[in-house]
Design a protein around this motif. Structure first.
Motif, PDB file in Angstrom:
ATOM      1  N   PHE A   1       3.321  -0.611   6.162  1.00 51.11           N
ATOM      2  CA  PHE A   1       3.395   0.552   5.255  1.00 51.11           C
ATOM      3  C   PHE A   1       2.387   1.641   5.624  1.00 51.11           C
ATOM      4  O   PHE A   1       2.369   2.695   4.997  1.00 51.11           O
ATOM      5  N   GLY A   2       1.544   1.382   6.597  1.00 52.62           N
ATOM      6  CA  GLY A   2       0.581   2.391   7.039  1.00 52.62           C
ATOM      7  C   GLY A   2      -0.336   2.821   5.916  1.00 52.62           C
ATOM      8  O   GLY A   2      -0.851   1.983   5.162  1.00 52.62           O
ATOM      9  N   SER A   3      -0.505   4.139   5.770  1.00 50.97           N
ATOM     10  CA  SER A   3      -1.450   4.643   4.777  1.00 50.97           C
ATOM     11  C   SER A   3      -0.858   4.684   3.370  1.00 50.97           C
ATOM     12  O   SER A   3      -1.445   5.236   2.456  1.00 50.97           O
TER      13      SER A   3
ATOM     14  N   ARG B   1       3.571  -0.565  13.473  1.00 55.07           N
ATOM     15  CA  ARG B   1       2.467  -0.857  12.550  1.00 55.07           C
ATOM     16  C   ARG B   1       2.485  -2.323  12.153  1.00 55.07           C
ATOM     17  O   ARG B   1       1.451  -2.966  12.022  1.00 55.07           O
TER      18      ARG B   1
ATOM     19  N   CYS C   1      -0.324   1.886   1.851  1.00 51.83           N
ATOM     20  CA  CYS C   1      -0.728   0.602   1.270  1.00 51.83           C
ATOM     21  C   CYS C   1      -2.223   0.351   1.475  1.00 51.83           C
ATOM     22  O   CYS C   1      -2.726   0.465   2.591  1.00 51.83           O
ATOM     23  N   GLU C   2      -2.904   0.032   0.383  1.00 56.35           N
ATOM     24  CA  GLU C   2      -4.323  -0.280   0.453  1.00 56.35           C
ATOM     25  C   GLU C   2      -4.553  -1.680  -0.120  1.00 56.35           C
ATOM     26  O   GLU C   2      -4.257  -1.924  -1.294  1.00 56.35           O
TER      27      GLU C   2
ATOM     28  N   TYR D   1      -9.445   3.713   2.551  1.00 59.74           N
ATOM     29  CA  TYR D   1     -10.414   2.629   2.393  1.00 59.74           C
ATOM     30  C   TYR D   1     -11.851   3.162   2.315  1.00 59.74           C
ATOM     31  O   TYR D   1     -12.785   2.385   2.229  1.00 59.74           O
TER      32      TYR D   1
ATOM     33  N   TYR E   1       0.968   3.586  -2.564  1.00 60.70           N
ATOM     34  CA  TYR E   1       0.995   4.997  -2.976  1.00 60.70           C
ATOM     35  C   TYR E   1       2.396   5.583  -2.839  1.00 60.70           C
ATOM     36  O   TYR E   1       3.033   5.460  -1.793  1.00 60.70           O
TER      37      TYR E   1
END
Lengths: 267, 442
Positions: free
Chosen positions: B408-410, A234, B412-413, A263, B358
């Motif tokens: 961090f993939g999903s 990633r 982290c936003e 998102y 998260y």
């Protein structure tokens, strides 16, 4: 200071080995003096040994690096030399067993657990020490943070018993190996060096197809390392694609999908 | 003899390590800008060094070079690339003489004449016998590098080997020292001197108690072991910085396909060097833990702050010319201000990045927050509730921090800046298409 001193020449070195001569340069002693200034040093020695070392190295010049060399993107250095290391290391070198008291992630405490310790592992990412050991009763492979170990006792173990267990551990470690193939996306070939550096902390083979100018990296890692491998993939984003490794591919699809949901960007 | 350069060996080993068997001989040589003949010669030389350094390690016998330096986690106790630093060439007679002198001084302190006698009586007859002047110059060298010490007292001076480090410590203390050196050379930089010391101590321990060597207790996970190749130039650069000297070198940007060019003496074989000749004032060296790479930050009168990857620097020459102290300090101050907010070395415009992280949930230990605290450098955590928290950092440009946020993939936003948020969405969309084929299983 030159690291390519003739005194370090391989011919001299192997001759000194033959004659049983120990040789140490001012460079190495200077380095040692510098490292003894690290706050972790008192955990590694008995106080009288530290005193002896200070007097042996009195004349040496430590390296003065200060602001000339800086480190970036380093994990916070929580721990370098844990006080348990000296005890545990001796038990491993003696090939003895161990009786441990420790707490696990959930906070639950375990007492008097018997096992065979085989390595002390430091994670450069977490900057923390772990004891790798084999749990005698349930035959599982354990990895316990040194910071979570409350009690340690050495258990004498017959040499042939230790030998058998170590062979068993080897076989188990071997079985736990997983693999994945990662392709460098061609438009990022000019970043090959960056990508290969990022994977240089894994066991790997690289395959190059001259006709298609395509690089594929085959990684080998313990299956409990998959999370870290995924975070690396990633990290590199569009530069690389997993081409072999169903589980990892699925996890990447899941990551991407969940991130898009986050998102609010799903179609 | 001309100053020996190890550029070729370093580039060679780096490529061998990074590409692990990807290239054929021809492809390898082409990328290094050398002939296949030079490739073969270099590999032979390196193999000779490896086999003489590892003579007592039976498991390495007969292995191919690539195989020997191949990374294998559970066997990774000895730094495989250390042998590079054993590569300085030396005449056979000198190598024999110096080893003999050291062995002789091990037992007692001796005068120059006694050492000359010891040499003449032990050296093989086919080698030329040294004279007093040669021995004196050997002793001077050995004293300079701190391997021997002159005893106090009247002439003729007596010399002894300086090995208090092993003679004054007990066996147990020596073992503590060995393990301390092992830990520090693996976890700290610089490390080459530590690895050299570790090697010496290890052999000494073997001699005292063979069984000790059988179990190497420590492993280091996620280690960039090829980083020690760049330490070859580190001390030259640090020395330049200290003396405020200028340097010049031939630079190969790592983005170019070729990473080295032979320094040709034969005009018939002259190649066009693809590197660029650089001259600059070194200000600071940076080690990047994210990739395990080294950088030189320097100053150029025309272009201001310059950044170089250390692996691309070859044929380095230190100039006599030094910068005025005042100028140097001013540049350095300017650099400090410019990289204060660099995630790595970006000197672009500072920008505030805000991201929501998260927590894992299901009352799991919060490894997300733990990782942000550990790796988030000077960023701060705020607006925390039971599900998530905001991480905020001022950083030069977003290019260098982006991979970390994405890793961090999903969990982290990105909230701000809007353009980074948009870029992240685009990237996740594209990444999703990479794995579309496994969708039905999801």
């Amino acid at each position: 200071m030159n690291l390519f001193e003739k005194i370090f020449n391989h011919g001299i070195l192997s001759r000194l080995e033959d004659s049983g001569t120990f040789m140490v340069t001012a460079h190495e002693r200077g380095w040692l003096k510098t490292m003894l200034l690290h706050p972790a040093a008192p955990d590694a020695f008995a106080p009288e040994t530290l005193k002896k070392l200070a007097s042996i190295l009195e004349q040496e010049q430590p390296f003065i690096i200060e602001e000339d060399l800086i480190e970036k993107a380093r994990s916070m250095e929580r721990q370098v030399y844990h006080p348990h290391l000296r005890t545990l290391r001796r038990i491993i070198v003696n090939r003895s067993g161990i009786r441990l008291g420790y707490t696990v992630k959930s906070g639950q405490a375990h007492q008097e657990q018997e096992g065979l310790p085989y390595k002390l592992e430091y994670s450069m990412v977490k900057r923390e020490w772990y004891l790798l050991w084999y749990h005698m009763r349930n035959g599982s492979m354990m990895s316990t943070r040194l910071a979570k170990i409350a009690a340690i006792a050495e258990l004498p173990l017959a040499a042939d018993h230790a030998e058998r267990l170590l062979a068993d551990i080897q076989a188990k470690l071997h079985k736990r190996m997983a693999s994945a193939k990662i392709q460098v996306m061609q438009e990022y070939n000019r970043e090959l060096s960056r990508i290969l550096y990022a994977f240089s902390c894994f066991e790997k083979d690289v395959d190059y197809h001259a006709d298609t100018d395509c690089y594929t990296i085959a990684l080998r890692f313990a299956n409990n390392e998959s999370e870290y491998v995924l975070s690396k993939i990633r990290f590199l984003g569009k530069r690389v694609k997993i081409v072999d490794g169903k589980l990892l591919q699925r996890r990447m699809y899941e990551s991407a999908t969940k991130a898009l949901q986050l998102y609010g960007a799903t179609e | 003899m001309a100053k020996e350069s190890f550029d070729k060996e370093i580039q060679f080993l780096r490529m061998l390590v990074l590409t692990s068997g990807a290239y054929s001989r021809g492809q390898f040589a082409e990328r290094l800008g050398i002939s296949v003949h030079t490739f073969d010669k270099t590999i032979k030389r390196l193999k000779d060094i490896v086999s003489s350094v590892q003579q007592n390690l039976p498991q390495s016998k007969g292995k191919e070079l690539a195989e020997t330096i191949r990374y294998s986690y559970y066997d990774s106790t000895d730094p495989m690339l250390l042998f590079l630093y054993r590569a300085k060439s030396l005449k056979e007679s000198e190598s024999q003489r110096i080893s003999l002198l050291l062995a002789a001084m091990q037992d007692s302190s001796l005068t120059t004449m006694e050492l000359l006698d010891a040499c003449c009586s032990t050296l093989p007859a086919e080698l030329p016998m040294p004279d007093e002047k040669t021995i004196r110059s050997d002793l001077k060298y050995l004293e300079e590098v701190g391997v021997i010490a002159r005893e106090p007292g009247p002439r003729p001076f007596r010399y002894r080997i300086n090995n208090d480090l092993v003679t004054e410590l007990t066996q147990d203390e020596l073992l503590d020292l060995y393990h301390f050196v092992d830990v520090m050379s693996n976890t700290q930089i610089p490390s080459v001197q530590g690895y050299l010391l570790r090697d010496g101590l290890k052999k000494q321990l073997y001699r005292q108690q063979e069984a000790l060597g059988a179990a190497e207790p420590f492993l280091y996970k996620y280690h960039y072991y090829s980083r020690i190749l760049d330490e070859a130039n580190l001390f030259t650069l640090l020395d330049c910085i200290r003396k405020r000297r200028y340097i010049s070198f031939l630079y190969f940007s790592p983005k170019k396909p070729k990473s080295y060019a032979s320094k040709n003496t034969n005009p018939l074989f002259e190649r066009e060097a693809e590197g660029s000749q650089e001259r600059t004032l070194p200000l600071q060296v940076v080690y990047d833990h994210q990739y395990g790479r080294w950088y030189l930050l320097s100053y150029d009168s025309r272009q201001g702050i310059k950044k170089y990857r250390m692996e691309g620097m070859t044929q380095m020459e230190v100039e006599e010319k030094a910068a005025a102290e005042e100028d140097f300090l001013k540049k350095r101050e300017e650099l400090d201000a410019r990289i204060k907010y660099s995630w790595l070395i970006d000197t672009g415009r500072p920008i505030t990045v805000r991201a929501r992280f998260y927590n894992p949930g299901h009352s799991q230990p919060n490894f997300i927050k733990e990782r942000v605290l550990l790796q988030g450098q000077w960023g701060v955590i705020m607006d925390e509730d039971e599900h998530s928290f905001i991480y905020e950092i001022i950083v030069n440009g977003t290019f260098e921090i982006k991979p970390w946020l994405r890793s961090f993939g999903s969990s982290c936003e990105v909230v701000e800046p809007a353009f980074l948020r948009k870029e992240m969405i685009e990237e996740w969309k594209e990444l999703q298409t990479y794995y579309e084929s496994v969708r039905e299983n999801f």
